[in-house]
Motif scaffolding. Sequence first.
Motif, PDB file in Angstrom:
ATOM      1  N   TYR A  18       0.874  -1.170   0.000  1.00 12.25           N
ATOM      2  CA  TYR A  18       0.000   0.000   0.000  1.00 12.25           C
ATOM      3  C   TYR A  18       0.912   1.221   0.000  1.00 12.25           C
ATOM      4  O   TYR A  18       1.807   1.332   0.847  1.00 12.25           O
ATOM      5  N   PHE A  19       0.717   2.132  -0.948  1.00 14.35           N
ATOM      6  CA  PHE A  19       1.592   3.294  -1.104  1.00 14.35           C
ATOM      7  C   PHE A  19       0.871   4.582  -0.769  1.00 14.35           C
ATOM      8  O   PHE A  19      -0.316   4.741  -1.065  1.00 14.35           O
ATOM      9  N   GLN A  27       7.944  12.194  -1.027  1.00 12.47           N
ATOM     10  CA  GLN A  27       8.358  10.830  -0.711  1.00 12.47           C
ATOM     11  C   GLN A  27       7.233   9.865  -1.031  1.00 12.47           C
ATOM     12  O   GLN A  27       6.066  10.222  -0.987  1.00 12.47           O
ATOM     13  N   LEU A  28       7.610   8.643  -1.330  1.00 16.72           N
ATOM     14  CA  LEU A  28       6.665   7.572  -1.574  1.00 16.72           C
ATOM     15  C   LEU A  28       6.852   6.552  -0.454  1.00 16.72           C
ATOM     16  O   LEU A  28       7.879   5.879  -0.376  1.00 16.72           O
ATOM     17  N   TYR A  29       5.867   6.501   0.455  1.00 13.73           N
ATOM     18  CA  TYR A  29       5.907   5.561   1.569  1.00 13.73           C
ATOM     19  C   TYR A  29       5.201   4.276   1.156  1.00 13.73           C
ATOM     20  O   TYR A  29       4.211   4.328   0.438  1.00 13.73           O
ATOM     21  N   TYR A  30       5.687   3.149   1.631  1.00  7.06           N
ATOM     22  CA  TYR A  30       4.992   1.890   1.363  1.00  7.06           C
ATOM     23  C   TYR A  30       4.777   1.128   2.665  1.00  7.06           C
ATOM     24  O   TYR A  30       5.592   1.169   3.581  1.00  7.06           O
ATOM     25  N   PHE A  31       3.610   0.474   2.709  1.00  2.81           N
ATOM     26  CA  PHE A  31       3.135  -0.214   3.899  1.00  2.81           C
ATOM     27  C   PHE A  31       2.806  -1.660   3.560  1.00  2.81           C
ATOM     28  O   PHE A  31       2.516  -1.987   2.413  1.00  2.81           O
ATOM     29  N   ASP A  38       2.495   1.981  10.576  1.00  5.69           N
ATOM     30  CA  ASP A  38       3.911   2.252  10.373  1.00  5.69           C
ATOM     31  C   ASP A  38       4.347   1.749   8.997  1.00  5.69           C
ATOM     32  O   ASP A  38       4.089   0.601   8.637  1.00  5.69           O
ATOM     33  N   PRO A  39       5.046   2.612   8.237  1.00  9.58           N
ATOM     34  CA  PRO A  39       5.497   2.176   6.910  1.00  9.58           C
ATOM     35  C   PRO A  39       6.591   1.122   7.005  1.00  9.58           C
ATOM     36  O   PRO A  39       7.345   1.067   7.977  1.00  9.58           O
ATOM     37  N   LYS A  40       6.676   0.283   5.980  1.00 13.94           N
ATOM     38  CA  LYS A  40       7.789  -0.667   5.861  1.00 13.94           C
ATOM     39  C   LYS A  40       9.030   0.073   5.367  1.00 13.94           C
ATOM     40  O   LYS A  40      10.149  -0.339   5.637  1.00 13.94           O
ATOM     41  N   GLY A  41       8.801   1.175   4.617  1.00 17.26           N
ATOM     42  CA  GLY A  41       9.916   1.942   4.101  1.00 17.26           C
ATOM     43  C   GLY A  41       9.429   3.125   3.281  1.00 17.26           C
ATOM     44  O   GLY A  41       8.227   3.391   3.211  1.00 17.26           O
ATOM     45  N   PHE A  42      10.388   3.828   2.687  1.00 14.28           N
ATOM     46  CA  PHE A  42      10.030   4.987   1.862  1.00 14.28           C
ATOM     47  C   PHE A  42      11.116   5.245   0.833  1.00 14.28           C
ATOM     48  O   PHE A  42      12.251   4.787   0.965  1.00 14.28           O
ATOM     49  N   ILE A  43      10.712   5.991  -0.196  1.00 16.76           N
ATOM     50  CA  ILE A  43      11.623   6.385  -1.273  1.00 16.76           C
ATOM     51  C   ILE A  43      11.541   7.901  -1.413  1.00 16.76           C
ATOM     52  O   ILE A  43      10.498   8.427  -1.802  1.00 16.76           O
ATOM     53  N   PRO A  44      12.611   8.621  -1.052  1.00 13.88           N
ATOM     54  CA  PRO A  44      12.622  10.068  -1.283  1.00 13.88           C
ATOM     55  C   PRO A  44      12.582  10.338  -2.791  1.00 13.88           C
ATOM     56  O   PRO A  44      13.288   9.669  -3.560  1.00 13.88           O
ATOM     57  N   LEU A  45      11.766  11.278  -3.207  1.00 10.82           N
ATOM     58  CA  LEU A  45      11.581  11.507  -4.640  1.00 10.82           C
ATOM     59  C   LEU A  45      12.364  12.693  -5.182  1.00 10.82           C
ATOM     60  O   LEU A  45      12.276  12.988  -6.372  1.00 10.82           O
ATOM     61  N   ARG A  77      13.079  -4.996  11.629  1.00 13.52           N
ATOM     62  CA  ARG A  77      12.111  -5.474  12.629  1.00 13.52           C
ATOM     63  C   ARG A  77      12.297  -4.787  13.972  1.00 13.52           C
ATOM     64  O   ARG A  77      11.359  -4.662  14.736  1.00 13.52           O
ATOM     65  N   SER A  78      13.522  -4.336  14.245  1.00 13.45           N
ATOM     66  CA  SER A  78      13.777  -3.637  15.507  1.00 13.45           C
ATOM     67  C   SER A  78      13.475  -2.144  15.394  1.00 13.45           C
ATOM     68  O   SER A  78      13.633  -1.409  16.360  1.00 13.45           O
ATOM     69  N   GLY A  79      13.041  -1.694  14.200  1.00 13.06           N
ATOM     70  CA  GLY A  79      12.660  -0.295  14.009  1.00 13.06           C
ATOM     71  C   GLY A  79      13.770   0.604  13.514  1.00 13.06           C
ATOM     72  O   GLY A  79      13.574   1.803  13.362  1.00 13.06           O
ATOM     73  N   GLU A  80      14.938   0.044  13.250  1.00 14.56           N
ATOM     74  CA  GLU A  80      16.048   0.844  12.745  1.00 14.56           C
ATOM     75  C   GLU A  80      15.860   1.138  11.259  1.00 14.56           C
ATOM     76  O   GLU A  80      15.328   0.318  10.525  1.00 14.56           O
ATOM     77  N   VAL A  81      16.329   2.318  10.841  1.00 12.24           N
ATOM     78  CA  VAL A  81      16.268   2.692   9.428  1.00 12.24           C
ATOM     79  C   VAL A  81      17.458   2.072   8.712  1.00 12.24           C
ATOM     80  O   VAL A  81      18.608   2.245   9.124  1.00 12.24           O
TER      81      VAL A  81
END
Length: 111
Positions: A18-19, A27-31, A38-45, A77-81
Amino acid sequence: WMKKKAAGAAAIAWRKRYFILTLNPPQLYYFEDDKSNDPKGFIPLDRVNVAKSSRHKKGLELLPAEGELVKSAKYSRSGEVVPGEHKVVELKAQSEEDMWEWYAAISKCIG
C-alpha cells in the motif's frame, strides 16, 4: 496499491504494498497493507525521475536523476532505518489506468 519489486532478491519477487505519496517532503511511503500505521519503508523523490516501464504494461520505474542512485530506506524489525541505493525501483500498478494515475501524481510531485 502497487507491487514493488524486491531489491536484491535471488529470485524475482514482487510484493503487494500500500503506497502513500507525500508532497512535503516528496516521498513515496509503502506499507504492508492499508491497515498498517507504520510504513515498511520509503523512497525520497528528490533527484528521481519517473518513467513508464518498457517491460511491464502496468509498470513504472523510478530512475536516478543526474547519474546518481535512487535512495530508499526501510525499517528493520527492531525499528532501525536501513538505507538503500538502487539503479532503478520497479513498481507495478493494478491496472494500466492506475499506472497512469500514479505516473501523473509522482510527476507532479517531483515537478
